[in-house]
Design an enzyme around this catalytic site. Structure first.
Site, mmCIF file in Angstrom:
data_model
loop_
_atom_site.group_PDB
_atom_site.id
_atom_site.type_symbol
_atom_site.label_atom_id
_atom_site.label_comp_id
_atom_site.label_asym_id
_atom_site.label_seq_id
_atom_site.Cartn_x
_atom_site.Cartn_y
_atom_site.Cartn_z
ATOM 1 N N LYS A 178 0.866 -1.176 0.000
ATOM 2 C CA LYS A 178 0.000 0.000 0.000
ATOM 3 C C LYS A 178 0.900 1.222 0.000
ATOM 4 C CE LYS A 178 -4.487 0.894 0.430
ATOM 5 N NZ LYS A 178 -5.621 0.149 -0.092
ATOM 6 N N GLY A 235 -26.722 1.115 2.028
ATOM 7 C CA GLY A 235 -25.936 1.742 0.960
ATOM 8 C C GLY A 235 -26.194 1.070 -0.370
ATOM 9 N N VAL A 236 -26.873 1.801 -1.266
ATOM 10 C CA VAL A 236 -27.179 1.217 -2.574
ATOM 11 C C VAL A 236 -26.491 2.032 -3.679
ATOM 12 C CG1 VAL A 236 -29.245 -0.073 -2.002
ATOM 13 C CG2 VAL A 236 -29.463 2.369 -2.462
ATOM 14 N N GLY A 237 -25.180 2.194 -3.511
ATOM 15 C CA GLY A 237 -24.352 2.871 -4.506
ATOM 16 C C GLY A 237 -23.909 1.873 -5.568
ATOM 17 N N VAL A 255 -21.829 -0.809 -5.635
ATOM 18 C CA VAL A 255 -21.910 -2.238 -5.302
ATOM 19 C C VAL A 255 -23.327 -2.601 -4.847
ATOM 20 C CG1 VAL A 255 -21.026 -4.081 -3.828
ATOM 21 C CG2 VAL A 255 -19.476 -2.299 -4.635
ATOM 22 N N TYR A 266 -26.229 -1.399 -5.484
ATOM 23 C CA TYR A 266 -27.230 -1.503 -6.559
ATOM 24 C C TYR A 266 -27.130 -2.878 -7.253
ATOM 25 C CZ TYR A 266 -29.308 -1.220 -11.148
ATOM 26 O OH TYR A 266 -30.044 -1.517 -12.264
HETATM 27 P P1 NAD Z 1 -20.448 4.075 -3.411
HETATM 28 O O1 NAD Z 1 -19.922 5.359 -2.909
HETATM 29 O O2 NAD Z 1 -20.830 3.952 -4.838
HETATM 30 O O3 NAD Z 1 -21.735 3.629 -2.550
HETATM 31 C C1 NAD Z 1 -21.856 3.847 -1.191
HETATM 32 C C2 NAD Z 1 -23.291 4.249 -0.927
HETATM 33 O O4 NAD Z 1 -23.471 4.363 0.471
HETATM 34 C C3 NAD Z 1 -23.667 5.601 -1.551
HETATM 35 O O5 NAD Z 1 -24.849 5.480 -2.309
HETATM 36 C C4 NAD Z 1 -23.842 6.505 -0.333
HETATM 37 O O6 NAD Z 1 -24.820 7.513 -0.544
HETATM 38 C C5 NAD Z 1 -24.274 5.504 0.713
HETATM 39 N N1 NAD Z 1 -24.104 5.950 2.090
HETATM 40 C C6 NAD Z 1 -23.171 6.779 2.624
HETATM 41 N N2 NAD Z 1 -23.378 6.955 3.921
HETATM 42 C C7 NAD Z 1 -24.454 6.203 4.238
HETATM 43 C C8 NAD Z 1 -25.133 5.945 5.444
HETATM 44 N N3 NAD Z 1 -24.787 6.521 6.601
HETATM 45 N N4 NAD Z 1 -26.202 5.100 5.418
HETATM 46 C C9 NAD Z 1 -26.590 4.516 4.258
HETATM 47 N N5 NAD Z 1 -25.987 4.745 3.096
HETATM 48 C C10 NAD Z 1 -24.922 5.562 3.076
HETATM 49 O O7 NAD Z 1 -19.354 2.985 -3.015
HETATM 50 P P2 NAD Z 1 -19.236 1.477 -3.553
HETATM 51 O O8 NAD Z 1 -18.194 1.439 -4.600
HETATM 52 O O9 NAD Z 1 -20.587 0.927 -3.807
HETATM 53 O O10 NAD Z 1 -18.612 0.772 -2.270
HETATM 54 C C11 NAD Z 1 -19.407 0.465 -1.140
HETATM 55 C C12 NAD Z 1 -18.542 -0.156 -0.052
HETATM 56 O O11 NAD Z 1 -17.939 -1.347 -0.555
HETATM 57 C C13 NAD Z 1 -17.393 0.725 0.425
HETATM 58 O O12 NAD Z 1 -17.153 0.435 1.790
HETATM 59 C C14 NAD Z 1 -16.223 0.230 -0.389
HETATM 60 O O13 NAD Z 1 -14.986 0.473 0.254
HETATM 61 C C15 NAD Z 1 -16.523 -1.260 -0.435
HETATM 62 N N6 NAD Z 1 -15.909 -1.945 -1.585
HETATM 63 C C16 NAD Z 1 -16.218 -1.555 -2.848
HETATM 64 C C17 NAD Z 1 -15.636 -2.224 -3.922
HETATM 65 C C18 NAD Z 1 -15.982 -1.865 -5.329
HETATM 66 O O14 NAD Z 1 -15.732 -2.677 -6.234
HETATM 67 N N7 NAD Z 1 -16.572 -0.713 -5.586
HETATM 68 C C19 NAD Z 1 -14.733 -3.279 -3.692
HETATM 69 C C20 NAD Z 1 -14.455 -3.670 -2.372
HETATM 70 C C21 NAD Z 1 -15.045 -2.975 -1.314
#
Ligand code: NAD
Length: 355
Positions: A78, A178-180, A182, A184
């Site tokens: 890292k 959290g429906v961002g 991942v 979704y």
């Molecule tokens: P993202 O930012 O697209 O989605 C996160 C969602 O959580 C957003 O829609 C945000 O509005 C929502 N959110 C924030 N605070 C909140 C709360 N207090 N209550 C409810 N919802 C809340 O991120 P992502 O890429 O979907 O990643 C989600 C998680 O998965 C993160 O912890 C990330 O580190 C982890 N992760 C992601 C990946 C990847 O491939 N994207 C891989 C490994 C781990």
């Protein structure tokens, strides 16, 4: 600089200072027994260099474990750049960082992390080829989220099989925090599998989408962690499993994609004591790293990625069984499994050298 207890078998830690650009950074290579140390670069305005060092040491070890358990031929590393991502970014700084990465001759492979965009890494890549997660490369792996979501879905199935003795998710209620990106895609898999969805998010358009497409029921941000459900899937923030939330959980299973879900390691024991099955975060969310790591193999091959993501189901099954048999929390078992894989690779390497 060396008065920290986070040094846990790290092979190399390099402190970087480029006077011209003002770059101050640390690259931590935890272990290369399985292959080059891969892990993102984080830009953060750390209060002091000791905080930056502690973060780099902790995160690089985490990457060793994540890569090992995901079955990747990659070690863990890292890097952290001590700077404010909103104020301090410039071409000179990223090029200086790229030259430092290059000087390690492939021992460390960098990628995006908190505070670093694909565009920033494109600049780094002008100075070194030891970068993955680029959009412009012909070998680009693209958005990791659908792969992370599929791995998480398979992990939920493994947890349901183990805890509830059920092969499918039909009729079960899954609460997704959290429906961002991942969340979704995870909802899509769960809906197709016949699960009922309860969701929460702070971003209304994201909520509207899953309500419209999958008929999800919305609860408030305050409610989601204590809603009655069969599976709770944290897919937003870290440290959501803590002294305040664990006593209020009303679920037999916690299995979601968010990184660093346990506020502290002891919270794994707390879940275990409550009889809640926890899918260790770095095991269930490895789909993303598996996808991006495919770039380091040369030619990107989606079938190779999907095969590795499929293995998340089996790996979690092994961890759950071992946790039951030994009466110890799943997060502890996952760390031990990682350490065993790394130790075996180290022993193989030593033998090869001796031969
Ligand atoms: P993202 O930012 O697209 O989605 C996160 C969602 O959580 C957003 O829609 C945000 O509005 C929502 N959110 C924030 N605070 C909140 C709360 N207090 N209550 C409810 N919802 C809340 O991120 P992502 O890429 O979907 O990643 C989600 C998680 O998965 C993160 O912890 C990330 O580190 C982890 N992760 C992601 C990946 C990847 O491939 N994207 C891989 C490994 C781990």
């Amino acid at each position: 600089m060396i008065e920290t207890n986070q040094f846990k078998g790290h092979e190399k830690v390099v402190y970087l200072h480029d006077k011209e650009s003002g770059l101050k950074a640390i690259i931590a290579v935890h272990d290369t027994s399985l292959g080059p140390a891969a892990g993102g670069c984080r830009m953060w305005p750390y209060e002091n260099e000791m905080d930056a060092l502690t973060d780099a040491l902790r995160l690089s070890r985490g990457m060793s474990y994540k890569n090992a358990v995901a079955g990747l031929k990659l070690g863990g590393g890292k890097s952290v750049i001590i700077a404010d991502p909103h104020k301090d970014k410039n071409e000179q700084l990223f090029r200086a960082f790229g030259r430092f990465v290059d000087s390690l001759n492939g021992t460390y492979i960098s990628a995006e992390d908190v505070g670093i965009s694909v565009e920033d890494m494109e600049i780094v890549a002008k100075e070194t080829r030891h970068v993955i997660g680029l959009q412009s490369s012909e070998n680009a792996s693209g958005d990791p989220s659908p792969f992370t979501a599929r791995g998480t879905y398979l992990g939920i199935k493994a947890a349901v099989k183990h805890k509830l003795g059920q092969d499918d998710l039909k009729g079960l209620t899954v609460a997704v925090q959290g429906v961002g990106h991942v969340g979704y895609h995870l909802c899509k898999h769960l809906d197709e599998a016949g699960a009922h969805l309860i969701v929460s998010d702070i971003h209304q358009p994201s909520l509207d989408r899953v309500v419209q497409e999958f008929g999800a029921k919305v609860v408030s941000v305050a409610e989601i962690m204590s809603v009655a459900c069969d599976v709770l899937a944290p897919c937003a923030l870290g440290a959501v499993l803590n002294d305040a939330t664990i006593p209020a959980l009303r679920t037999p299973i916690v299995a979601g994609a968010a990184n660093n879900q346990l506020a502290r390691d002891e919270h794994g024991q707390m879940l275990h004591d409550k009889g809640i099955l926890y899918a260790p975060d770095y095991v269930i969310n490895a789909g993303g790293i598996i996808n991006v790591s495919a770039e380091a193999r040369g030619k990107y091959d989606v079938n190779w990625v999907n095969d590795k993501v499929d293995n998340i189901y089996t790996t979690l099954g092994t961890i759950f069984e071992r946790s039951d048999k030994e009466g110890r929390p799943t997060n502890v078992i996952a760390d031990e499994l990682a350490e065993e894989i790394i130790a075996a690779a180290r022993a193989r390497k030593k033998q090869e050298k001796a031969a």
